[in-house]
Design a protein around this motif. Structure first.
Motif, PDB file in Angstrom:
ATOM      1  N   SER A 230       0.836  -1.200   0.000  1.00 59.71           N
ATOM      2  CA  SER A 230       0.000   0.000   0.000  1.00 59.71           C
ATOM      3  C   SER A 230       0.867   1.246   0.000  1.00 59.71           C
ATOM      4  O   SER A 230       2.044   1.207   0.387  1.00 59.71           O
ATOM      5  N   ASP A 260      -4.014   3.778  -0.487  1.00 63.84           N
ATOM      6  CA  ASP A 260      -4.420   2.878  -1.557  1.00 63.84           C
ATOM      7  C   ASP A 260      -3.724   1.544  -1.354  1.00 63.84           C
ATOM      8  O   ASP A 260      -2.489   1.472  -1.345  1.00 63.84           O
ATOM      9  N   SER A 262      -3.197  -2.495  -2.481  1.00 62.17           N
ATOM     10  CA  SER A 262      -3.261  -3.314  -3.696  1.00 62.17           C
ATOM     11  C   SER A 262      -4.332  -4.388  -3.604  1.00 62.17           C
ATOM     12  O   SER A 262      -5.008  -4.684  -4.590  1.00 62.17           O
ATOM     13  N   GLN A 263      -4.499  -4.978  -2.427  1.00 59.80           N
ATOM     14  CA  GLN A 263      -5.489  -6.032  -2.253  1.00 59.80           C
ATOM     15  C   GLN A 263      -6.906  -5.484  -2.364  1.00 59.80           C
ATOM     16  O   GLN A 263      -7.271  -4.532  -1.653  1.00 59.80           O
ATOM     17  N   ASP A 265      -8.262  -3.624  -4.261  1.00 56.61           N
ATOM     18  CA  ASP A 265      -8.356  -2.220  -4.670  1.00 56.61           C
ATOM     19  C   ASP A 265      -8.934  -1.371  -3.534  1.00 56.61           C
ATOM     20  O   ASP A 265      -9.786  -0.497  -3.748  1.00 56.61           O
ATOM     21  N   GLN A 266      -8.455  -1.610  -2.337  1.00 54.11           N
ATOM     22  CA  GLN A 266      -9.005  -0.957  -1.143  1.00 54.11           C
ATOM     23  C   GLN A 266      -8.530   0.486  -1.051  1.00 54.11           C
ATOM     24  O   GLN A 266      -7.393   0.810  -1.405  1.00 54.11           O
ATOM     25  N   ARG A 267      -9.381   1.358  -0.522  1.00 49.91           N
ATOM     26  CA  ARG A 267      -9.048   2.777  -0.424  1.00 49.91           C
ATOM     27  C   ARG A 267      -9.585   3.365   0.880  1.00 49.91           C
ATOM     28  O   ARG A 267     -10.741   3.130   1.250  1.00 49.91           O
ATOM     29  N   GLN A 300     -13.797  -0.827  -1.111  1.00 47.77           N
ATOM     30  CA  GLN A 300     -13.009  -1.859  -1.761  1.00 47.77           C
ATOM     31  C   GLN A 300     -13.874  -2.595  -2.777  1.00 47.77           C
ATOM     32  O   GLN A 300     -15.089  -2.424  -2.827  1.00 47.77           O
ATOM     33  N   ARG A 301     -13.216  -3.422  -3.581  1.00 44.39           N
ATOM     34  CA  ARG A 301     -13.930  -4.270  -4.543  1.00 44.39           C
ATOM     35  C   ARG A 301     -14.040  -5.687  -4.010  1.00 44.39           C
ATOM     36  O   ARG A 301     -13.391  -6.055  -3.029  1.00 44.39           O
ATOM     37  N   THR A 321      -8.478  -9.944  -6.730  1.00 41.52           N
ATOM     38  CA  THR A 321      -9.429  -8.847  -6.905  1.00 41.52           C
ATOM     39  C   THR A 321     -10.241  -9.013  -8.182  1.00 41.52           C
ATOM     40  O   THR A 321      -9.694  -9.292  -9.252  1.00 41.52           O
ATOM     41  N   LYS A 323     -11.725  -7.018 -10.707  1.00 46.96           N
ATOM     42  CA  LYS A 323     -11.642  -5.634 -11.177  1.00 46.96           C
ATOM     43  C   LYS A 323     -12.964  -5.123 -11.750  1.00 46.96           C
ATOM     44  O   LYS A 323     -13.196  -3.911 -11.804  1.00 46.96           O
ATOM     45  N   ARG A 327     -17.296  -0.815  -6.600  1.00 48.79           N
ATOM     46  CA  ARG A 327     -16.685  -0.482  -5.312  1.00 48.79           C
ATOM     47  C   ARG A 327     -17.774  -0.436  -4.233  1.00 48.79           C
ATOM     48  O   ARG A 327     -18.832   0.164  -4.431  1.00 48.79           O
TER      49      ARG A 327
END
Length: 573
Positions: A230, A260, A262-263, A265-267, A300-301, A321, A323, A327
Motif C-alpha cells: 500500500s 491505496d 493493492s489487495q 483495490d481498497q481505499r 473496496q472491490r 481482486t 476488477k 466499489r
C-alpha cells in the motif's frame, strides 16, 4: 508577587507544551497514528525543536543532545547455531550464519539518527534446514533543514507471521510456514514555528509498506486476507496562539489522508477541520476542548469467486481482486466531531492528558501520561482509539519512535526486537505487527513504555493491549469477516550492562497472547527468554556466546519448546 510570577510561568509552560505539541502533532487526528500508543497527544519522540519554538527553555538534557556525537559501526560476523526441539520430536538443527551490517547513532545540532541494518545468510548443516537469507533493519531520524523545518523518516525491515494464525515459532528459520518478510518506510517534512505571535505548524508524510509471504498458513486453515502492499499520503496544517492577549489558547487545524491498498483495490480517504481551545484554570491545570467536522470513507472491490461462490485465493493466501466488481463501502461517516478533557502538568518532568469525545459515530477515549524522573529514566503511557490499518498503523508507530535509541536484536537469530529504548524514551511496534491483515479496522488499546539506566544497567519494559474490529462491506463475498475482533496482549523486557572495559551482558524476555476472532482459528501464545555475553579480544574483534528458550502454543496444534545456542565472532570496523 513572586508566587504570581511563578504561577504565570507554569501557565505559560503548560500552554506552550500544548500548542507546540499540537502544532507538530495535528496529524495524530488521523487514524494512522492511533497505533502509536500516544493517542492524539504530543509524541514523546517529537523533535526538540518544536518544543523550543513553543517557548520552552532548553534543559540540560536538551543541551547534551545537541553535543555532536557520530558513531557509525559497520561489522562482519560469523556464528555457529544449534537449535533443538525440546518438547516435540526432538529434532536438532545446526547452521552457520554469515552476516554484514551497520549500527549508527548520530546526534548533531541539526540532525538525529538511530539505525541498525543487517544482512544475514544461513548455511544449513543438519536437521534438514536449507540455506536462506534475511534482511532486517530499523531506522528513525530527522534533519533540521531550516529553522522550524524538519525532514523526518523511518523504516523497518523484519520477519513476522503472515497472519494471526501462528503456525511457526518465533525464530523464523529457513522456509518456515506462515512467515512474512516485511518492508516499510515513511518520510516527509514537518514545520513548527512561532510567526508574528502565532504558532504555525504543518507537515506531510508519505508511507509505503510491502509484505512478501512464504507458505502462509497451515494446511486446511482459512486465514484473513493477507496484506500485500500500500501507499499512504497524509498532510496537515495548524495555526494558533497560547494564552496572552486572550485568557485562553486556541488553534485551528485541518488535514487530509489517503491510503491505496493493492489487495481488493481498497481505499481509505479522510479529511477533517477543527478548532481547539486551551483554558488554563491554574498554574498546572488546563481544560481542553475541540469541535470540528470530519469525512471518512473506506471502500473496496469484491474478490473473484468460484462456481460455488467461494472467494478464490492465490498461492500466497491472498484474495484475487475482481476488477469488474463495483466499489463497496465498508465504512462511511461524516459530520460533527468533538472532544473535551484536561491536561495536568505539575512540573516540567510530568504531564497527563485525558480526553473523551465523539468520532466515527461512537464515543472515544484517548490520553497520555509522561514522566521523566531524570535524564536517563522516562515512563510513558498512551491510550488510543481510532480507525487504522496495518500499513497506516505501522507508519504511525515508526514516526512515534524516538530519534535516539539503543537498537537491540535477538542474539541467536539476529532479528530486531519489537521495542526500542533510549534516553528520549522508547516505543514498541508489537501491536502493529500482531496481524498483517489487509482489512481496515477500528483500533483501540493502551501501551506503556519504561526506559531507564540504574546501577550500571540499561533496561526497558514495554507492555500493551491492542484490539482490532475488522471493517468490510456487509454485502461483500467476504462479509463473514466483517466485525471480527482480534485482541493482542504483549510484554517485552530487555536489560544490559557493561561488566568491564572489554565485556558486557544482555538479557531479554517477551510474552504475547493473540486472541483470534476468525472462524476456525485458534488463539496463539508465545514466550521466550534470551541471554548473551560478549567480550572484545583485540581492537574491533569481539566474541559472543548466546542462548535462548522459546515456547509456542496454538490451539489445535502441538505446542513447541525450542532451545537455541550460538557462538560467534564479530569484527567492527
Amino acid at each position: 508577587m513572586m508566587r504570581t510570577r511563578t504561577g504565570m510561568r507554569h501557565v505559560g509552560t503548560l500552554a506552550a507544551l500544548l500548542l507546540a505539541g499540537t502544532a507538530t502533532g495535528a496529524h495524530a487526528q488521523f487514524s494512522g497514528d492511533s497505533g502509536s500508543g500516544s493517542g492524539d497527544a504530543p509524541s514523546a519522540g517529537a523533535p526538540a525543536a518544536s518544543g523550543s519554538e513553543g517557548g520552552r527553555k532548553e534543559s540540560r538534557a536538551d543541551r547534551r543532545r545537541t553535543q555532536k556525537t557520530v558513531d557509525v559501526s559497520p561489522y562482519l560476523e560469523v556464528g555457529q547455531v544449534l537449535t533443538a526441539d525440546l518438547k516435540g520430536d526432538g529434532d536438532v538443527l545446526t547452521y552457520t550464519t554469515l552476516a554484514a551490517g551497520v549500527d549508527a547513532s548520530i546526534v548533531t545540532r541539526r540532525a538525529e539518527l538511530a539505525a541498525t541494518v543487517r544482512y544475514e545468510y544461513r548455511i544449513g548443516e543438519s536437521g534438514g534446514i536449507g540455506n536462506s537469507s534475511s534482511l532486517s533493519g530499523l531506522l528513525r531520524g530527522r534533519l533540521e533543514a531550516a529553522r522550524g523545518l524538519n525532514l523526518e523518516a523511518g523504516a523497518i525491515a523484519t520477519r513476522t507471521r503472515a497472519d494471526g494464525f501462528g503456525g511457526d515459532n518465533s525464530i523464523f528459520l529457513g522456509d518456515g510456514r506462515n512467515v512474512a518478510d516485511l518492508y516499510s518506510f515513511y518520510a516527509g517534512p514537518t514545520f513548527a514555528r512561532r510567526i508574528g505571535g502565532l504558532d504555525v505548524g504543518a507537515g506531510y508524510r508519505f508511507g509505503y509498506t510491502k509484505i512478501d509471504v512464504n507458505n502462509p498458513t497451515p494446511p486446511g486453515v482459512t486465514s484473513q486476507d493477507i496484506f500485500d502492499s500500500s501507499t499512504n499520503h497524509v498532510a496537515w496544517a495548524s495555526v494558533g496562539a497560547k494564552p496572552g492577549d486572550l485568557p485562553f489558547g486556541w488553534q485551528v487545524s485541518g488535514g487530509y489522508e489517503r491510503e491505496d491498498v493493492s489487495q481488493l483495490d481498497q481505499r481509505f480517504e479522510g479529511k477533517y477541520a477543527r478548532a481547539d481551545v486551551t483554558v488554563p484554570i491554574g498554574p498546572t491545570l488546563a481544560l481542553l476542548g475541540g469541535v470540528g467536522y470530519e469525512d471518512i470513507e473506506i471502500s473496496q472491490r469484491d474478490p473473484v469467486v468460484d462456481a460455488n461462490g467461494v472467494p478464490v485465493r492465490d498461492e500466497n493466501g491472498r484474495f484475487i481482486t475482481d476488477k469488474s466488481s463495483p466499489r463497496q463501502l465498508s465504512f462511511d461517516t461524516d459530520g460533527l466531531i468533538w472532544d473535551a478533557g484536561v491536561m495536568w502538568q505539575p512540573n516540567r518532568r510530568m504531564a497527563l492528558t485525558a480526553k473523551v469525545g465523539r468520532r466515527y459515530g461512537d464515543t472515544i477515549y484517548t490520553g497520555s501520561f509522561t514522566y521523566r524522573a531524570n535524564h536517563a529514566t522516562t515512563f510513558q503511557v498512551g491510550v488510543y482509539d481510532g480507525l487504522s490499518s496495518f500499513a497506516r498503523g505501522l507508519s504511525g508507530g515508526l514516526s512515534s519512535l524516538p530519534t535516539q535509541f539503543d537498537p537491540t536484536r535477538n542474539p541467536v537469530d539476529g532479528s530486531i526486537n519489537p521495542c526500542v529504548f533510549g534516553d528520549q524514551g522508547g516505543g514498541c511496534l508489537s501491536n502493529q505487527l500482531g496481524n498483517t491483515t489487509t482489512a481496515q479496522f477500528r483500533n483501540r488499546g493502551i501501551q506503556a513504555v519504561l526506559s531507564s539506566r540504574l546501577g550500571g544497567w540499561s533496561y526497558g519494559v514495554g507492555a500493551g493491549y491492542d484490539r482490532r474490529r475488522l471493517l468490510l462491506p456487509g454485502l461483500s463475498a467476504i462479509a463473514d469477516l466483517n466485525g471480527i475482533v482480534d485482541e493482542n496482549y504483549y510484554l517485552f523486557v530487555s536489560a544490559g550492562r557493561q561488566l568491564d572495559r572489554d565485556s558486557d551482558i544482555s538479557l531479554a524476555a517477551y510474552a504475547s497472547y493473540y486472541e483470534n476472532g476468525s472462524p476456525g482459528a485458534g488463539d496463539v501464545q508465545s514466550a521466550g527468554v534470551s541471554a548473551a555475553y560478549s567480550r572484545r579480544f583485540w581492537r574491533g574483534l569481539t566474541g559472543t556466546a548466546a542462548a535462548s528458550l522459546t515456547a509456542f502454543d496454538q490451539d489445535g496444534f502441538n505446542s513447541e519448546l525450542i532451545g537455541s545456542a550460538l557462538v560467534g565472532m564479530r569484527y567492527n570496523f
